[in-house]
Design a protein around this motif. Sequence first.
Motif, short mmCIF file in Angstrom:
data_model
loop_
_atom_site.label_atom_id
_atom_site.label_comp_id
_atom_site.label_asym_id
_atom_site.label_seq_id
_atom_site.Cartn_x
_atom_site.Cartn_y
_atom_site.Cartn_z
N ASN A 268 35.72 113.67 24.60
CA ASN A 268 36.16 112.40 25.18
C ASN A 268 35.77 111.23 24.27
N ALA A 269 34.55 111.30 23.70
CA ALA A 269 34.07 110.25 22.80
C ALA A 269 34.91 110.19 21.53
N ALA A 270 35.29 111.37 21.00
CA ALA A 270 36.08 111.40 19.77
C ALA A 270 37.52 110.95 20.02
N LYS A 271 38.11 111.47 21.08
CA LYS A 271 39.53 111.22 21.36
C LYS A 271 39.78 109.79 21.81
N HIS A 272 38.96 109.28 22.73
CA HIS A 272 39.20 107.95 23.30
C HIS A 272 38.37 106.86 22.62
N GLY A 273 37.42 107.27 21.79
CA GLY A 273 36.58 106.29 21.12
C GLY A 273 36.82 106.19 19.63
N ILE A 274 36.31 107.15 18.88
CA ILE A 274 36.35 107.11 17.41
C ILE A 274 37.78 107.12 16.87
N ALA A 275 38.64 107.92 17.47
CA ALA A 275 40.01 108.04 16.96
C ALA A 275 40.77 106.72 17.03
N ASN A 276 40.36 105.81 17.90
CA ASN A 276 41.06 104.54 18.06
C ASN A 276 40.48 103.42 17.18
N LEU A 277 39.44 103.74 16.41
CA LEU A 277 38.80 102.74 15.56
C LEU A 277 39.24 102.93 14.11
N LYS A 278 39.70 101.86 13.49
CA LYS A 278 40.20 101.94 12.11
C LYS A 278 39.14 102.44 11.14
N ASN A 279 37.94 101.93 11.32
CA ASN A 279 36.84 102.31 10.42
C ASN A 279 36.00 103.47 10.97
N GLY A 280 36.43 104.01 12.08
CA GLY A 280 35.69 105.12 12.68
C GLY A 280 34.40 104.66 13.34
N GLY A 281 33.51 105.59 13.57
CA GLY A 281 32.25 105.26 14.23
C GLY A 281 31.38 106.48 14.37
N LEU A 304 34.69 100.75 26.36
CA LEU A 304 35.04 101.63 27.47
C LEU A 304 36.42 101.24 28.00
N SER A 305 37.41 102.01 27.62
CA SER A 305 38.77 101.76 28.09
C SER A 305 39.48 103.10 28.18
N ILE A 306 40.03 103.37 29.35
CA ILE A 306 40.72 104.63 29.58
C ILE A 306 42.20 104.33 29.74
N SER A 307 43.03 105.02 29.01
CA SER A 307 44.47 104.80 29.04
C SER A 307 45.03 104.98 30.44
N GLU A 308 46.00 104.15 30.78
CA GLU A 308 46.64 104.26 32.09
C GLU A 308 47.36 105.59 32.26
N ASN A 309 47.80 106.17 31.14
CA ASN A 309 48.50 107.45 31.20
C ASN A 309 47.55 108.64 31.31
N ASN A 339 28.44 97.39 22.78
CA ASN A 339 29.50 97.93 21.91
C ASN A 339 29.42 99.45 21.73
N GLU A 340 28.80 100.11 22.69
CA GLU A 340 28.77 101.57 22.70
C GLU A 340 29.16 102.07 24.09
N VAL A 341 29.90 103.17 24.10
CA VAL A 341 30.20 103.83 25.37
C VAL A 341 29.14 104.91 25.59
N VAL A 342 28.47 104.83 26.71
CA VAL A 342 27.34 105.75 26.98
C VAL A 342 27.67 106.60 28.19
#
Length: 350
Positions: A268-281, A304-309, A339-342
Amino acid sequence: MGLKNNHSEIIFWLLQLIGWSMINAMIFIIPELSNQYKVYSFITATFGSIIVTSFFRLFLKNKIDFNNFRASSIYEILTSLVFCAGIYYGLFILLENIYELFWKRTPEEILWLLDNYSHLSTLLSAFFTILVWAVIYILVKFVLTTNKNRLENLELNATLREAQLNTLKGQVNPHFMFNSLNNIRGLMLEDVSKSREMITKLSEMLQYALSKNTVDAIALSEEVDMVDNYVALAKIQMEDRLHYEKEIDAESLEVMIPPMIIQLLVENAAKHGIANLKNGGKILLQTIVTATELQIVVKNTGKLSISENSTKLGLKNIRQRLRLLYGPKGQFTLEEIENEVVATIKIPTT
């Protein structure tokens, strides 16, 4: 549940009315008593008995835990039984005095009462009556509680199996599998040995997911190994954009946890977090063992943002499995801190 409770209440009051009416109706077979006294005694004794035993029932419901019956519970029941018998006796004396204030007894009635009633016999009769009622009520309560627990356990097991199946559906993500295979195919043109290693990791992940779906708990060390495989596969696509760190408490490695629960947090962290950041994390996995619980923390860079879909299937599965396995002691929170999702899971160890 509300309808079931209402149904049970109606049955209880009907049984109370029918039972006490039948017992007190025996007064009508005594020829020495006047019809007037019989009717008075029948009505007042029936409703008086219902009132006293209903208060006794209220005490049992509020003070006695039939799911955790202890020796002290017997003492509490006996004490309250004596108290209720005293009230029952006092109510009988009061009603008799009220009758004598408004109605005149016949000589035959007076003689019969003198021969059959004394303060001691009335008190013992009251105690015995309440005792019999309490024994019947407690036996019925035990039977109903046992059946309820048995049905809840059956429902729990059925729901747990369904939750595990849903977890498997959510974990073995066809998108992830498809992307991993594509990434490995591209990697084969650059590094054959590396691609062979990734195929092995993917195979281990599939085997893990299929074999562990039928068990409720595994050692945390097994789960961490599987998460390492997942991160290695995810890095094929994200490369240096994904930084993964672990801070594993050595005491936590043998703690039993639900399978695939950490992997879901990391995915969940990789798919909804890191993958959406241009510079990664960065994704950080921490485990902490206290005197009473294991804390599993997964932090990732981002918001922390979860897609509506999103179906939020993974998060629902985590909460459902923790509730089924640990009740209120199993906790899951997801929040944004600086600035971190925990994501934090707490599992009791005692």
